[in-house]
Design a protein around this motif. Sequence first.
Motif, PDB file in Angstrom:
ATOM      1  N   ILE A 210      29.119  69.132  16.279  1.00 39.72           N
ATOM      2  CA  ILE A 210      28.931  67.824  15.633  1.00 39.72           C
ATOM      3  C   ILE A 210      29.089  67.957  14.122  1.00 39.72           C
ATOM      4  N   THR A 211      28.584  69.054  13.560  1.00 39.12           N
ATOM      5  CA  THR A 211      28.734  69.291  12.121  1.00 39.12           C
ATOM      6  C   THR A 211      30.208  69.415  11.740  1.00 39.12           C
ATOM      7  N   ILE A 212      30.991  70.102  12.577  1.00 36.40           N
ATOM      8  CA  ILE A 212      32.437  70.219  12.323  1.00 36.40           C
ATOM      9  C   ILE A 212      33.078  68.836  12.294  1.00 36.40           C
ATOM     10  N   MET A 213      32.704  67.984  13.242  1.00 38.22           N
ATOM     11  CA  MET A 213      33.262  66.622  13.263  1.00 38.22           C
ATOM     12  C   MET A 213      32.869  65.852  12.007  1.00 38.22           C
ATOM     13  N   PHE A 217      36.051  64.744   9.613  1.00 35.24           N
ATOM     14  CA  PHE A 217      36.305  63.316   9.452  1.00 35.24           C
ATOM     15  C   PHE A 217      35.756  62.815   8.119  1.00 35.24           C
ATOM     16  N   GLY A 218      34.695  63.466   7.624  1.00 36.33           N
ATOM     17  CA  GLY A 218      34.191  63.143   6.290  1.00 36.33           C
ATOM     18  C   GLY A 218      35.202  63.508   5.212  1.00 36.33           C
ATOM     19  N   TYR A 219      35.917  64.609   5.419  1.00 36.29           N
ATOM     20  CA  TYR A 219      36.974  65.001   4.469  1.00 36.29           C
ATOM     21  C   TYR A 219      38.057  63.926   4.412  1.00 36.29           C
ATOM     22  N   GLU A 220      38.453  63.414   5.585  1.00 36.73           N
ATOM     23  CA  GLU A 220      39.464  62.354   5.603  1.00 36.73           C
ATOM     24  C   GLU A 220      38.936  61.117   4.870  1.00 36.73           C
ATOM     25  N   TYR A 221      37.663  60.824   5.041  1.00 37.41           N
ATOM     26  CA  TYR A 221      37.037  59.665   4.393  1.00 37.41           C
ATOM     27  C   TYR A 221      37.069  59.813   2.871  1.00 37.41           C
ATOM     28  N   ILE A 222      36.717  60.983   2.389  1.00 27.21           N
ATOM     29  CA  ILE A 222      36.720  61.226   0.936  1.00 27.21           C
ATOM     30  C   ILE A 222      38.143  61.199   0.392  1.00 27.21           C
ATOM     31  N   THR A 223      39.092  61.726   1.170  1.00 27.91           N
ATOM     32  CA  THR A 223      40.492  61.764   0.726  1.00 27.91           C
ATOM     33  C   THR A 223      41.081  60.361   0.605  1.00 27.91           C
ATOM     34  N   VAL A 224      40.797  59.509   1.583  1.00 28.58           N
ATOM     35  CA  VAL A 224      41.376  58.158   1.607  1.00 28.58           C
ATOM     36  C   VAL A 224      40.640  57.194   0.680  1.00 28.58           C
ATOM     37  N   LYS A 225      39.317  57.425   0.484  1.00 25.16           N
ATOM     38  CA  LYS A 225      38.486  56.564  -0.385  1.00 25.16           C
ATOM     39  C   LYS A 225      38.544  55.084   0.039  1.00 25.16           C
ATOM     40  N   PRO A 226      37.966  54.742   1.199  1.00 27.84           N
ATOM     41  CA  PRO A 226      37.966  53.338   1.645  1.00 27.84           C
ATOM     42  C   PRO A 226      37.206  52.431   0.682  1.00 27.84           C
ATOM     43  N   SER A 295      16.850  60.299  19.499  1.00 23.93           N
ATOM     44  CA  SER A 295      18.059  59.568  19.892  1.00 23.93           C
ATOM     45  C   SER A 295      18.544  58.671  18.758  1.00 23.93           C
ATOM     46  N   CYS A 296      17.593  58.047  18.050  1.00 24.41           N
ATOM     47  CA  CYS A 296      17.970  57.215  16.898  1.00 24.41           C
ATOM     48  C   CYS A 296      18.704  58.037  15.845  1.00 24.41           C
ATOM     49  N   ILE A 297      18.171  59.221  15.548  1.00 25.13           N
ATOM     50  CA  ILE A 297      18.803  60.086  14.537  1.00 25.13           C
ATOM     51  C   ILE A 297      20.184  60.533  15.014  1.00 25.13           C
ATOM     52  N   ALA A 298      20.264  60.963  16.280  1.00 26.41           N
ATOM     53  CA  ALA A 298      21.528  61.471  16.814  1.00 26.41           C
ATOM     54  C   ALA A 298      22.604  60.388  16.824  1.00 26.41           C
ATOM     55  N   LEU A 299      22.244  59.179  17.272  1.00 26.44           N
ATOM     56  CA  LEU A 299      23.245  58.115  17.323  1.00 26.44           C
ATOM     57  C   LEU A 299      23.581  57.585  15.936  1.00 26.44           C
ATOM     58  N   PHE A 300      22.646  57.717  14.974  1.00 29.76           N
ATOM     59  CA  PHE A 300      22.983  57.359  13.592  1.00 29.76           C
ATOM     60  C   PHE A 300      24.059  58.301  13.058  1.00 29.76           C
ATOM     61  N   VAL A 301      23.915  59.598  13.346  1.00 32.27           N
ATOM     62  CA  VAL A 301      24.927  60.579  12.921  1.00 32.27           C
ATOM     63  C   VAL A 301      26.269  60.264  13.567  1.00 32.27           C
ATOM     64  N   SER A 302      26.267  59.998  14.869  1.00 27.88           N
ATOM     65  CA  SER A 302      27.531  59.693  15.549  1.00 27.88           C
ATOM     66  C   SER A 302      28.138  58.394  15.017  1.00 27.88           C
ATOM     67  N   PHE A 303      27.281  57.431  14.672  1.00 30.75           N
ATOM     68  CA  PHE A 303      27.768  56.163  14.125  1.00 30.75           C
ATOM     69  C   PHE A 303      28.452  56.384  12.774  1.00 30.75           C
ATOM     70  N   ILE A 304      27.868  57.214  11.930  1.00 33.30           N
ATOM     71  CA  ILE A 304      28.475  57.513  10.625  1.00 33.30           C
ATOM     72  C   ILE A 304      29.841  58.168  10.806  1.00 33.30           C
ATOM     73  N   ILE A 305      29.943  59.096  11.762  1.00 33.38           N
ATOM     74  CA  ILE A 305      31.233  59.756  12.014  1.00 33.38           C
ATOM     75  C   ILE A 305      32.265  58.743  12.508  1.00 33.38           C
ATOM     76  N   ASN A 306      31.845  57.836  13.390  1.00 27.12           N
ATOM     77  CA  ASN A 306      32.757  56.781  13.841  1.00 27.12           C
ATOM     78  C   ASN A 306      33.186  55.882  12.683  1.00 27.12           C
TER      79      ASN A 306
END
Length: 563
Positions: A210-213, A217-226, A295-306
């Motif tokens: 999950i950390t790798i994801m 994907f965070g790298y792509e986010y920083i690169t594109v700068k939405p 579960s709240c913490i885990a799904l918050f992390v997955s939501f941020i990645i999405n």
Amino acid sequence: MGTSDTDLRTPDEDGSMDGISTISGSRNPLQPADTSSEEPFTTYFDSKIPIPEDETHSCFSFRKLWAFTGPGFLMSIAYLDPGNIESDLQSGAVAGFKLLWVLLMATVMGLLLQRLAARLGVVTGLHLAEVCHRQYQKVPRIILWLMVELAIIGSDMQEVIGSAIAINLLSMGKIPLWGGVLITIADTFVFLFLDKYGLRKLEAFFGFLITIMALTFGYEYITVKPNQEQLLKGLFIPYCQNCGTPQLEQAVGIVGAVIMPHNMYLHSALVKSRQVNRANKKEVREANKYFFIESCIALFVSFIINIFVVTVFAEAFFDKTNADVHEVCANSSSPHSSLFPNNNETLAVDIYKGGAVLGCYFGPAALYIWAIGILAAGQSSTMTGTYSGQFVMEGFLNLRWSRFARVLLTRSIAITPTLFVAIFQDVQHLTGMNDFLNILMSLQLPFALIPVLTFTSLSSVMNDFANGLFWKIGGGAMILLICSINMYFVVDYVRSLDHLGLYIGAALLSVVYLSFVAYLTWLCLIALGVSFLACGKTQQLGFAMRPELFLLNNVDSDSVTAR
């Protein structure tokens, strides 16, 4: 059944007789016919994680939260599988930031449904498949098992194909798709035996993926700068300005991709890995609380990645045409420029093309990092999908096989069709199968959501932890909404096939399918308290023929398991 109501009554913790009179006639459809020769249930896990005592923090303890942390993060991987990632990138490319609020709502609904599945496992000491085996009669039970297996196979095909596509991208096309599938099969077997070294090490490995994801994907986010203003607007304003059919289809696809049927079975089993004394209501209540927080913490992390994936494609590729991308790829001498014809049609992307587009616009590093993220998503979700298959098979069929035999069988069921597809399809066209696989899984949703609401609403199953009126009404409405959305997705897909023979076949299958869904819904409504549907017949509903389940309310689950 020839048994009186008095015979079916079982003692409470204080020894009093407090049978619950609900429904049934001469035969309760929620009770299996023969239970005399069945072995006591066993848990998949060889050992359980002990929960530390923390007398200094009565309301909340980080030590206890840490001890309960693990099952929710394994469950959350289903929210990050390649099917979800593809839904995210297509949502961003087709609708921009406008559907982020749909992703948020789908994640919240998923969290609430996962809460029900976790509570079932904590309170009863059984996971959802085991409860279905004990409650439903033989024929409905077998049909239910087959439907859930279809969902697992469909999900597994997406996950394995996603891993194979990632390997193909990382090797610059030198490793064919079928080769990537074989590699995925081999390394999945290796990773699945990590739990022999301890559950915590296995959970740490999934945390690493999950950390790798998050990093890739965070790298792509920083690169594109939405655009952050557009991001917040899309997230919190439930409106889609100037949206048409493509955007509506994407919204429906988001809900279908996020809420996975096999994940209910998985989560209800994973919570059994913690040592909870079900004789102590305080411990059960505490376990439910910490599992929900986790579960709240885990799904918050997955939501941020999405969010990372949606916004990257919303910022960079929304409203782009094939000609726009073709020109950029040609100028950057990308080997993938042939993927995009030089025309003015709106850009259509999938996992493979998404990586190629990122490589064209932001350099080879973006492509490789994207592929690493997809590989992590595919590997992690493939392993949790395999666990789901094992739990479902053990629970529904009451199998007592060795671990290797279980893994081999469940892997073979899911991998064989995937390998055939990979051999006979090229990588550019393979991801088009995702539409069909999403339809397949959408059809299976009622076979997870309806049972979990049914059993968590029964006082004879959950005792003091049964759903209250709010959860009965709210859960029923939520499941109706989710299933209706997915049915729209299915109908729209069938209409797009535009073939009379397929229409007729779909109509015939629909009659059988809807009849079985109606049967499960009938039992669910009775469990929710709609007593007139029982035709005026009264008898205890629940685990009346399963005395070992009542022991779970009075004896530590570990002692029952060890019997």
